[in-house]
Write an enzyme that holds these catalytic residues in place. Structure first.
Site, PDB file in Angstrom:
ATOM      1  N   ARG A  98       0.820  -1.208   0.000  1.00 12.89           N
ATOM      2  CA  ARG A  98       0.000   0.000   0.000  1.00 12.89           C
ATOM      3  C   ARG A  98       0.859   1.266   0.000  1.00 12.89           C
ATOM      4  O   ARG A  98       0.546   2.250  -0.646  1.00 12.89           O
ATOM      5  CB  ARG A  98      -0.942   0.011   1.210  1.00 12.89           C
ATOM      6  N   ASN A 105       1.138   7.343  -6.462  1.00  8.26           N
ATOM      7  CA  ASN A 105       0.037   8.276  -6.690  1.00  8.26           C
ATOM      8  C   ASN A 105       0.289   9.625  -6.044  1.00  8.26           C
ATOM      9  O   ASN A 105      -0.164  10.656  -6.535  1.00  8.26           O
ATOM     10  CB  ASN A 105      -1.278   7.678  -6.199  1.00  8.26           C
ATOM     11  N   VAL A 129     -11.363  10.525 -10.056  1.00 10.00           N
ATOM     12  CA  VAL A 129     -11.902   9.190 -10.347  1.00 10.00           C
ATOM     13  C   VAL A 129     -10.833   8.125 -10.086  1.00 10.00           C
ATOM     14  O   VAL A 129     -11.119   7.031  -9.602  1.00 10.00           O
ATOM     15  CB  VAL A 129     -12.394   9.118 -11.815  1.00 10.00           C
ATOM     16  N   ASP A 159     -20.921   3.717  -7.296  1.00  8.84           N
ATOM     17  CA  ASP A 159     -21.437   2.883  -6.207  1.00  8.84           C
ATOM     18  C   ASP A 159     -22.928   3.162  -5.980  1.00  8.84           C
ATOM     19  O   ASP A 159     -23.716   2.244  -5.780  1.00  8.84           O
ATOM     20  CB  ASP A 159     -20.634   3.149  -4.930  1.00  8.84           C
ATOM     21  N   HIS A 187     -14.567   5.201  -1.393  1.00 10.22           N
ATOM     22  CA  HIS A 187     -14.838   4.365  -2.570  1.00 10.22           C
ATOM     23  C   HIS A 187     -13.922   3.155  -2.483  1.00 10.22           C
ATOM     24  O   HIS A 187     -12.850   3.124  -3.059  1.00 10.22           O
ATOM     25  CB  HIS A 187     -14.590   5.139  -3.866  1.00 10.22           C
TER      26      HIS A 187
HETATM   27  P1  NAX Z   1      -6.339   2.602 -17.682  1.00 13.29           P
HETATM   28  O1  NAX Z   1      -5.130   1.957 -17.145  1.00 13.29           O
HETATM   29  O2  NAX Z   1      -7.032   2.035 -18.863  1.00 13.29           O
HETATM   30  O3  NAX Z   1      -6.008   4.124 -18.037  1.00 13.29           O
HETATM   31  C1  NAX Z   1      -5.302   4.952 -17.186  1.00 13.29           C
HETATM   32  C2  NAX Z   1      -4.597   5.968 -18.048  1.00 13.29           C
HETATM   33  O4  NAX Z   1      -3.974   6.908 -17.171  1.00 13.29           O
HETATM   34  C3  NAX Z   1      -3.487   5.364 -18.911  1.00 13.29           C
HETATM   35  O5  NAX Z   1      -3.689   5.745 -20.263  1.00 13.29           O
HETATM   36  C4  NAX Z   1      -2.205   5.985 -18.345  1.00 13.29           C
HETATM   37  O6  NAX Z   1      -1.243   6.255 -19.350  1.00 13.29           O
HETATM   38  C5  NAX Z   1      -2.741   7.267 -17.738  1.00 13.29           C
HETATM   39  N1  NAX Z   1      -1.889   7.844 -16.707  1.00 13.29           N
HETATM   40  C6  NAX Z   1      -1.120   7.220 -15.774  1.00 13.29           C
HETATM   41  N2  NAX Z   1      -0.457   8.106 -15.039  1.00 13.29           N
HETATM   42  C7  NAX Z   1      -0.803   9.321 -15.496  1.00 13.29           C
HETATM   43  C8  NAX Z   1      -0.417  10.647 -15.150  1.00 13.29           C
HETATM   44  N3  NAX Z   1       0.475  10.878 -14.186  1.00 13.29           N
HETATM   45  N4  NAX Z   1      -0.970  11.671 -15.825  1.00 13.29           N
HETATM   46  C9  NAX Z   1      -1.855  11.457 -16.827  1.00 13.29           C
HETATM   47  N5  NAX Z   1      -2.235  10.225 -17.211  1.00 13.29           N
HETATM   48  C10 NAX Z   1      -1.725   9.170 -16.553  1.00 13.29           C
HETATM   49  O7  NAX Z   1      -7.328   2.724 -16.434  1.00 13.29           O
HETATM   50  P2  NAX Z   1      -8.908   3.015 -16.425  1.00 13.29           P
HETATM   51  O8  NAX Z   1      -9.626   1.740 -16.542  1.00 13.29           O
HETATM   52  O9  NAX Z   1      -9.221   4.107 -17.384  1.00 13.29           O
HETATM   53  O10 NAX Z   1      -9.094   3.502 -14.919  1.00 13.29           O
HETATM   54  C11 NAX Z   1      -8.536   4.701 -14.463  1.00 13.29           C
HETATM   55  C12 NAX Z   1      -8.670   4.834 -12.955  1.00 13.29           C
HETATM   56  O11 NAX Z   1     -10.031   4.858 -12.558  1.00 13.29           O
HETATM   57  C13 NAX Z   1      -8.037   3.681 -12.180  1.00 13.29           C
HETATM   58  O12 NAX Z   1      -7.298   4.227 -11.090  1.00 13.29           O
HETATM   59  C14 NAX Z   1      -9.229   2.932 -11.640  1.00 13.29           C
HETATM   60  O13 NAX Z   1      -8.936   2.230 -10.453  1.00 13.29           O
HETATM   61  C15 NAX Z   1     -10.199   4.052 -11.418  1.00 13.29           C
HETATM   62  N6  NAX Z   1     -11.609   3.690 -11.258  1.00 13.29           N
HETATM   63  C16 NAX Z   1     -12.363   4.401 -10.377  1.00 13.29           C
HETATM   64  C17 NAX Z   1     -13.705   4.165 -10.177  1.00 13.29           C
HETATM   65  C18 NAX Z   1     -14.501   4.961  -9.201  1.00 13.29           C
HETATM   66  O14 NAX Z   1     -15.671   4.634  -9.020  1.00 13.29           O
HETATM   67  N7  NAX Z   1     -13.990   5.977  -8.532  1.00 13.29           N
HETATM   68  C19 NAX Z   1     -14.382   3.066 -10.903  1.00 13.29           C
HETATM   69  C20 NAX Z   1     -13.674   2.624 -12.140  1.00 13.29           C
HETATM   70  C21 NAX Z   1     -12.170   2.588 -12.037  1.00 13.29           C
HETATM   71  O15 NAX Z   1     -11.804   1.389 -11.404  1.00 13.29           O
END
Ligand code: NAX
Length: 328
Positions: A98, A105, A129, A159, A187
């Site tokens: 963790r 992040n 998000v 959710d 979340h």
């Molecule tokens: P993906 O891995 O498909 O896309 C993430 C994108 O972020 C990648 O294209 C990557 O290059 C880019 N990225 C990484 N670091 C970055 C930075 N420093 N600056 C700009 N871009 C950056 O993930 P995806 O399925 O689109 O999910 C994105 C995030 O949403 C994840 O952290 C996921 O856990 C989270 N979620 C949150 C949810 C919520 O309810 N709050 C639900 C859905 C999702 O699980």
């Protein structure tokens, strides 16, 4: 015609981005007569993929899409931004400590917070998000002290929507019959979908659904574990439903809430319901379309109190960890 609203999306070349951008460009956030500028922020290695997404946005010939700016530069990406939707992050993977996750992040969200403070429009609002979204939002907010704390949100609407759809299915009604569904807390798997205060066609859920063991047990765990169930079925995490929930969140925060109802979003706690001040905590929230408030006086029984305490404890721990790492 109206002046465009500028929306930045980070992680724009990812899965959620691939649904979200097209919804934003077609008017899902601000309505069918409001033009938008899109600032699409990615890391360098993803700029190639992002250029393909930009081509597809061009190929939609969206009437409301005024400009598209793909970039890996945070100053350029957040310049004059009215809404920032922070999707890109590094979610926890199997075997990851963790602390490592929070550190990675931490780097992303401290820099984004600083860039938002320096570059964004004076009315900027930010929805986080990317997971762990409550704590990522806490980090960004604390690195942008010039942006008032009531502008920061973390997403629990997916959710809420999941919970509504489960209750509707159980009661054999359409999901629009379900109202007043509050998600409390983080979340994460400790979130509390509050069925005690939810209503079906205006009646308490506990009157309409007689199976209270289901409500207290399988209902809660199904909502808490829904993300994992989707990963198992699809081999990928929820994306279109997450993008939809992001649109719902921004729409709900910019349009008046229906009389007597509320929506769920994590905001900076002011101490309401005894939740420690400064935590990014999901509450029942309402708005007149510009100013939002935490709905007061929602009854919290002993069962709910224990669930809310558990999710608050988890958020306190996350905050202690990022404080220790010097991120806030
Ligand atoms: P993906 O891995 O498909 O896309 C993430 C994108 O972020 C990648 O294209 C990557 O290059 C880019 N990225 C990484 N670091 C970055 C930075 N420093 N600056 C700009 N871009 C950056 O993930 P995806 O399925 O689109 O999910 C994105 C995030 O949403 C994840 O952290 C996921 O856990 C989270 N979620 C949150 C949810 C919520 O309810 N709050 C639900 C859905 C999702 O699980």
């Amino acid at each position: 015609s109206k002046a465009p609203i500028t929306v930045a999306v980070t992680g724009a070349a990812g899965q959620i981005g691939y649904s979200l951008l097209f919804r934003i460009a077609s008017g899902a956030l601000f309505g069918p007569d409001q033009p938008v500028n899109l600032r699409l922020i990615e890391i360098e290695p993803a700029l190639g993929a992002l250029s393909g997404v930009c081509m597809e946005l061009d190929d939609c010939a969206f009437p409301l899409l005024n400009s598209i700016t793909p970039t890996a530069d945070l100053d350029e990406g957040f310049k004059g931004v009215n809404w920032g939707i922070l999707v890109g992050s590094v979610p926890r993977k199997a075997g990851m400590e963790r602390k490592d996750l929070l550190k990675i992040n931490g780097g992303i969200f401290t820099n984004q917070g600083k860039a938002i403070e320096k570059n964004a429009a004076s009315d900027v609002r930010v929805l986080v998000v990317g997971n762990p979204c409550n704590t990522n939002c806490l980090i960004a907010m604390n690195n942008a002290k010039g942006v008032p704390s009531d502008r920061w949100f973390a997403m629990t609407r997916l959710d809420e929507n999941r919970a509504k759809s489960q209750l509707a299915a159980k009661a054999g009604v359409h999901n629009t019959s379900v109202s007043n569904l509050a998600i409390w807390g983080n979340h994460s798997a400790t979130q509390y979908p509050d069925f005690y205060n939810a209503k079906i066609d205006g009646k308490p859920v506990t009157d309409v659904i007689s199976d209270h063991d289901w409500l207290k047990g399988d209902f809660i765990s199904t909502v808490q574990q829904r993300g994992a169930a989707i990963i198992k079925a699809r081999g990928l995490s929820s994306a279109a439903s997450a993008a939809n929930a992001a649109c719902d969140t921004v729409y709900s925060l910019t349009h008046p809430t229906a009389e007597g109802d509320w929506t769920s979003v994590a905001v900076c706690s002011d101490g309401s319901y005894g939740i420690e001040k400064g935590l990014m905590f999901s509450f029942p929230v309402r708005t007149d379309g510009s100013k939002w408030e935490i709905v007061q006086g929602v009854p919290v029984n002993e069962f709910s109190q224990a669930k809310i305490k558990a999710t608050e404890d988890e958020l306190r721990e996350e905050r202690a960890a990022v404080t220790e790492l010097g991120l806030i």
